[in-house]
Design an enzyme around this catalytic site. Structure first.
Site, short mmCIF file in Angstrom:
data_model
loop_
_atom_site.label_atom_id
_atom_site.label_comp_id
_atom_site.label_asym_id
_atom_site.label_seq_id
_atom_site.Cartn_x
_atom_site.Cartn_y
_atom_site.Cartn_z
N PHE A 193 0.86 -1.20 0.00
CA PHE A 193 0.00 0.00 0.00
C PHE A 193 0.89 1.23 0.00
O PHE A 193 1.70 1.41 0.90
CB PHE A 193 -0.93 0.03 1.22
CG PHE A 193 -1.88 1.20 1.18
CD1 PHE A 193 -3.13 1.07 0.58
CD2 PHE A 193 -1.52 2.44 1.69
CE1 PHE A 193 -4.00 2.15 0.50
CE2 PHE A 193 -2.38 3.53 1.61
CZ PHE A 193 -3.63 3.38 1.02
N ASP A 214 9.18 3.11 1.86
CA ASP A 214 7.95 3.81 2.24
C ASP A 214 7.72 3.56 3.73
O ASP A 214 7.25 2.50 4.14
CB ASP A 214 6.78 3.27 1.40
CG ASP A 214 5.44 3.88 1.80
OD1 ASP A 214 5.35 4.47 2.90
OD2 ASP A 214 4.48 3.74 1.03
N LYS A 244 2.04 10.26 8.61
CA LYS A 244 1.34 9.72 9.78
C LYS A 244 1.89 10.27 11.12
O LYS A 244 1.62 11.41 11.45
CB LYS A 244 1.40 8.20 9.74
CG LYS A 244 0.43 7.63 8.67
CD LYS A 244 0.20 6.16 8.90
CE LYS A 244 -0.67 5.54 7.85
NZ LYS A 244 -2.06 5.53 8.22
N THR A 257 2.34 24.88 -4.73
CA THR A 257 2.18 26.12 -3.97
C THR A 257 2.72 26.00 -2.55
O THR A 257 3.58 26.76 -2.14
CB THR A 257 0.69 26.53 -3.91
OG1 THR A 257 0.25 26.79 -5.24
CG2 THR A 257 0.50 27.79 -3.07
#
Lengths: 503, 503
Positions: free
Chosen positions: B224, B330, B361, B386
């Site tokens: 994931f 990750d 997280k 931005t």
């Protein structure tokens, strides 16, 4: 770090600053006095820009060098000192204060160090939201509905009363695209109750059809919708945004390239708009990956401030409706008041609203509005992530909305925009080569013009007390805050004239 | 909305709550007293769960109904009252307080209403960051380098000393992928000084090669990595995440499916790991869109808590190095202490660090760490948006790091994890059918087991005072905060046993 100033502490009077060793003095005494006599919405801002050093000043150079060790700095425009910035004025560590008509790429709505926002940022509710960030899809606070209804949804575009919250403009667009794909496939299946087939469930884990849909999002040439992989596939403003990044083979239609002044090119412009619409329809009918949605900015902002008429957008709405394609209005840059309407698409006078409207920037939070519950996916966890937005930003947007209402800033911006546009017309008459294709009439302060030496124009502006940005190949774009007033416009016009003369 | 409690105000003694009309009383007096005698890191949290109603209680039902009008609610697990939550305990509007070992999908690091975070949230520096959010790539504050160095970069993985900041795990992964694509194409061109060709510049605006690269990211089955279009193309955990969304045709390798207990299946597991590595190498050599990077979670978290050995990751590092492919770790869910190391990939004992490590997280902010300046694109504005992150979240992470250091929470979590694992081994011995494939030994509190009636297990746990989550098809995953202590483990174990008995 410099000491932080307490809320509301008075800035030394500008007159004193000006008389005490200012390196450059861009505004005549008469001008400064005229300015000082007008009441600013933000009472602590200076009456005029303050210039103490050249750009960048010695402290800015030092800070930039330190930052370069650990962070990308090649895109840095200026180092700022936010503790000293006030209202329409951005400060730097060398003590310069520039009138800021770029406003963090159009994302500061009601001024730096806005006292009302400061109050809200100190409330127990905000502190709670900051230190207890929830996974909103799983564990929303019992107060979340109230926060949405009193803020984000209070200003929902007419006809749209649901929201999916997100983090920034890019992911707001991507989740809107996801909603469009799910909706289209649901229709093709025959409704929300028809389940996925085993073939879909198997193939999707290999990123293959039929589970991965063979659909597209149609966007316009020179549009900007963000830089994540999906939205970047719809962004068509500049190669540098896209080079080397894999992209989906999605279609693009030509955006009408209007000629200015509009009233002198009515016929040509109408033809350009019709040609664009014809191309949209052709692509909808023929593209090998059928579009599930058309995404469009009310004013193409990064792409060079490209406008189209309400009639164009009305026909685009009709066309998408005719072909059962969703219409997504990307209001990330145009939304929240700057065009003299809360949402720029209100200028279109649609009877039938866009299916989704995305927002971010001046909202300080992000997401998309929608109406039809059909756009809520048929099962949970299809549109989901850990945070799904941020309550602390929703509270901030609510405070911004209050401030906009308290000061009636949308109407104000419409009015001051008309004034500013008139002044710019004067400049354009005087220096036609420097203020070409002036555009944004009746669109609040969302105004732009082209300059053949645009980058030099932007750089020089700092020396005259102005922080200003560009868009597209040659546009100078004005993106002042909603608290920009006529006396700020006077300062801006005076500076722009000096820049033009100095080019 | 209920009145907010001031920081530090004492909660009514739990004994009183327990004796005053508790609907259910999950823990014996002896247990509660034993618990109460142990000092919690968070002094205001109750000594044991408080259960006043069934789930959901009447106030939660009402709040849910109100929310459903305007927001997605079908994924709601419980309505929370964050003003009343404390430390390891999540409160709901009905006055229930559950021991929370799910912690907002593993994203609360140091407890609800942590007093130290509350202090930081009220500092002028934080208020300034909230109300003056900059466009970090253009207008960083002169203090930004200091904020990064004293926070995000203070805990940078060994060997990586640069950071690109982002908003959440999904965009952190996507910008890491973009960096990998730009790096690979730069190598293919012959270095950073070789400019784009006219063909590249023209084709990329049509989303075509050569400007749009024909490259891929290789990920693992059941991984994931988020739900935006690029990272979703590497996510392979569940069909529901992916159905109907267009995807890139990127390759996936089988992640080793280890058998438990590990020491009884050493040979098979080693074979599974080698088979996975062989598949990775085969895909690198043969996939029609060559991988620019391999992305891997140290522990596959959403996919069911799937582990692999340090040897596997060492070989994966060597393999990617051999083929000049970048390795992205990750650490969105595994990072920031929960595995008993600050970064889970520290367990791998690599000499040669991953090229990029993504985080979010528990960091409450997001981004990716990297080392080589070659991973900084050759020109500005190629990796840009931005906001590019959020200074207020960087300040929050800095405060979280301080709290972790003050209480030595990484070492603490390693220790309490060992204790918890031992207790779970006891339960697994007693109820083998309910605590299958116990895994996460030596990985702090990042522990999971399989249960054949997993969803029922999770639901029932609330009635015994526990908020707990699942992952993959049948895993119950433990994701307590870093302030989870042995006495919390005892409460958890007692409740888990009751759940198992009740199934």
């Amino acid at each position: 770090m410099s000491a932080l100033r307490a809320a509301g502490a008075a800035r030394p009077a500008v007159a004193q600053s000006l008389s005490a060793g200012v390196a450059q003095r861009p505004f005549g005494t008469a001008g400064a006095m005229r300015m000082a006599a007008v009441k600013s919405f933000h009472k602590d801002e200076p009456a005029a820009p303050i210039l103490k050093t050249k750009f960048p000043g010695p402290k800015a150079v030092e800070a930039l060098k330190e930052l370069d060790d650990v962070f990308e700095t090649r895109s840095v425009n200026m180092m700022a000192d936010y503790t000293q910035s006030e209202g329409n004025y951005i400060a730097d560590p060398d003590g310069n204060m520039l009138l800021d008509v770029y406003a963090q790429i159009a994302s500061i709505p009601v001024g730096y160090n806005n006292p009302e926002l400061r109050k809200v940022a100190q409330t127990p509710e905000m502190v709670d939201a900051i230190i207890n960030r929830p996974a909103l899809g799983n564990f929303p606070s019992h107060t979340w509905a109230g926060v949405l209804k009193s803020g984000i949804l209070k200003v929902a575009p007419k006809g749209l009363n649901n929201v999916y919250t997100a983090m920034a403009g890019s992911d707001a667009n991507e989740i809107a695209y996801k909603a469009a794909f799910m909706y289209r496939r649901q229709q093709e299946r025959g409704g929300p109750d028809i389940d996925f087939t085993p073939q879909e469930i198997e193939s999707v884990m290999n990123n293959q059809a039929p589970g991965s849909s063979q659909l597209s999002i149609l966007s316009f040439k020179s549009s900007f919708h963000g830089r994540l992989f999906g939205c970047l596939s719809t962004t068509r403003s500049k190669p540098i945004h896209k080079l080397d990044i894999p992209a989906f083979d999605w279609p693009q239609a030509t955006f009408p390239q209007l000629k200015y002044p509009l009233d002198q090119h009515a016929e040509e412009n109408a033809e350009a708009e019709q040609a664009s619409l014809d191309e949209v329809e052709h692509l909808i009918k023929t593209w090998h990956l059928p579009p599930a949605a058309v995404v469009v900015e009310p004013i193409q902002s990064e792409g060079g401030d490209n406008h189209a008429s309400p009639s164009f957008f009305q026909k685009l709405r009709a066309l998408t409706r005719k072909h059962n394609i969703l219409l997504i209005a990307d209001e990330v840059q145009t939304g929240v008041g700057a065009t003299g309407k809360f949402w720029a698409h209100e200028h279109w006078n649609l009877q039938d609203p866009p299916d989704m409207v995305t927002f971010s920037k001046k909202a300080q939070t992000a997401g998309y509005y929608y109406c039809s519950k059909d756009l809520r996916p048929n099962k949970p966890y299809r549109q989901f992530n850990t945070w799904m937005g941020d309550p602390s930003k929703a509270l901030l947007f609510r405070a911004i909305i209050s401030e906009i209402e308290r000061l009636d800033l949308v109407k104000h911006t419409a009015k001051v925009g008309d004034y500013l546009y008139g002044q710019l017309e004067g400049l354009a008459g005087k220096y036609p080569e420097h203020f070409k294709n002036l555009r944004g009439k009746g669109q609040g302060t969302f105004i732009a013009f082209d300059n053949p030496k645009r980058d030099e124009f932007l750089n020089k502006a700092k020396g005259f007390g102005i922080n200003i940005g560009g868009s597209g190949a040659s546009a100078v774009r004005l993106r002042p805050m909603l608290i920009f007033q006529e006396h700020h416009a006077d300062i801006l016009i005076e500076a722009l004239e000096k820049v033009a003369k100095a080019l």
